[in-house]
Enzyme design. Sequence first.
Site, PDB file in Angstrom:
ATOM      1  N   ASP A   1      41.596  39.480  46.417  1.00  0.00           N
ATOM      2  CA  ASP A   1      41.177  39.820  47.772  1.00  0.00           C
ATOM      3  C   ASP A   1      40.521  38.593  48.393  1.00  0.00           C
ATOM      4  OD1 ASP A   1      40.074  40.793  50.102  1.00  0.00           O
ATOM      5  OD2 ASP A   1      38.885  42.358  49.163  1.00  0.00           O
TER       6      ASP A   1
ATOM      7  N   GLU B   1      45.402  40.632  48.760  1.00  0.00           N
ATOM      8  CA  GLU B   1      44.758  41.453  49.794  1.00  0.00           C
ATOM      9  C   GLU B   1      44.110  40.593  50.867  1.00  0.00           C
ATOM     10  OE1 GLU B   1      40.923  44.484  50.036  1.00  0.00           O
ATOM     11  OE2 GLU B   1      42.061  44.356  48.176  1.00  0.00           O
TER      12      GLU B   1
ATOM     13  N   HIS C   1      41.357  52.184  49.350  1.00  0.00           N
ATOM     14  CA  HIS C   1      40.313  51.163  49.240  1.00  0.00           C
ATOM     15  C   HIS C   1      38.984  51.875  49.028  1.00  0.00           C
ATOM     16  CE1 HIS C   1      37.203  48.450  50.931  1.00  0.00           C
ATOM     17  NE2 HIS C   1      37.960  47.487  50.448  1.00  0.00           N
TER      18      HIS C   1
END
Length: 402
Positions: free
Chosen positions: A228, A254, A329
């Site tokens: 991420d 991400e 998420h």
Amino acid sequence: MKIVKVEAFPIQAKPIDTRPYWGSRAWGSERAAGQAELSTEYPVPLRRRFIYSQTIDTVVVRIETDGGLVGWGEAKAPVAPQATAKIIELLLTPIVMGADPREVLVLWERMYAGMRVRGHRAGFYLEAIAGVDIALWDIAGQAAGAPISTLLGGKMRESVRVYASGIPSLPLEAPDEAIETLVEEARSLRAAGYTGVKMAIGRGVRGDLRTIGAIRDAMGDGFSIYADAAGVYSRADAMRLGRALRELGVGFFEMPIPPEDVEGYAELAQGLDIPIALDSIMSRHETVELIRNRAIDIVQPDVCRAGGITECRRIAELADCFGLAFQPHVSIGSQIHVAASAHLAVAMPNSIVCEYWIGKNPLGPAVVETPVELRDGYLFAPAGDGLGIRIKPDVLLSHVAH
């Protein structure tokens, strides 16, 4: 059945972990402290200074009916929960008061329409709607004598695999000892039953690759790694990094670049083999724009941010029509957040994995009678009516901000 009371509680819980939240360590003020205002980097450092709270912040919603049913919801509010609570109090409560709580879709559309003409299609307003929506689903499940997953159409699976969230990457100049500390943390997570981890990257392409490479070497190919970047990279660096991440067996990339750059996401999604995921999706309207531009591979909405269960269901189903995966998420928040995410994850046909925050959480199992079950790296949706968790109001509300 009618709604007779709506309450929104801004929560600011004192952390019980010895370290700050992993996102704060990776992208917050600690990272930004040594950066110059002027830089040859893009995006420039001042665009990468994200606000993090010193406390565990969220908003808890409590809705009561004339028959005595009580539903609990949660609105994502990692900072300034008082603002989100006020939106619920001043804007959303008048809309739902006196309505039948089982009419979740009707009430969602009424809430969303309330500020549409003013452009409030994301952020605090959608997060506030999410909190109310989850509480409505909780009541609807209780009224039907069934868990939310049943109301969503039933379980496609009994549980969903989770990845541990998370481990922060380190800059290239970090000492070997710091890298080894992260490796040991990954080993401890595998020993605890997790089969994968998400890393907060964005410390420079070479630094990220050094850190991820060390964990991959130590953990082997059987351990999942996800990345991420919180939108800190340029298109060019994200493309270069994405190719290398794929070679390291990273499962998805991400938010590689700022989420506003839809054209850039299209360039990356079409130019890279690694799946591109995005967690800042707030509605199906944002989702359809990404899909039209072939700019995403995995939709990753947060149930407490993206309009609640009602809208996340529609996002997941929309993605499924185009062969895209769905994964909830789940970052910092309470057991309400975890329970709602688990119901969505087991019910949606295109679910693949689910995020699970590994930090010590004062709003975790301690605030409920029946914690959400996490076993051997898998999250199980509660079997009780509605959310299926029994809140301990005295414990949860002891963290209300004053």
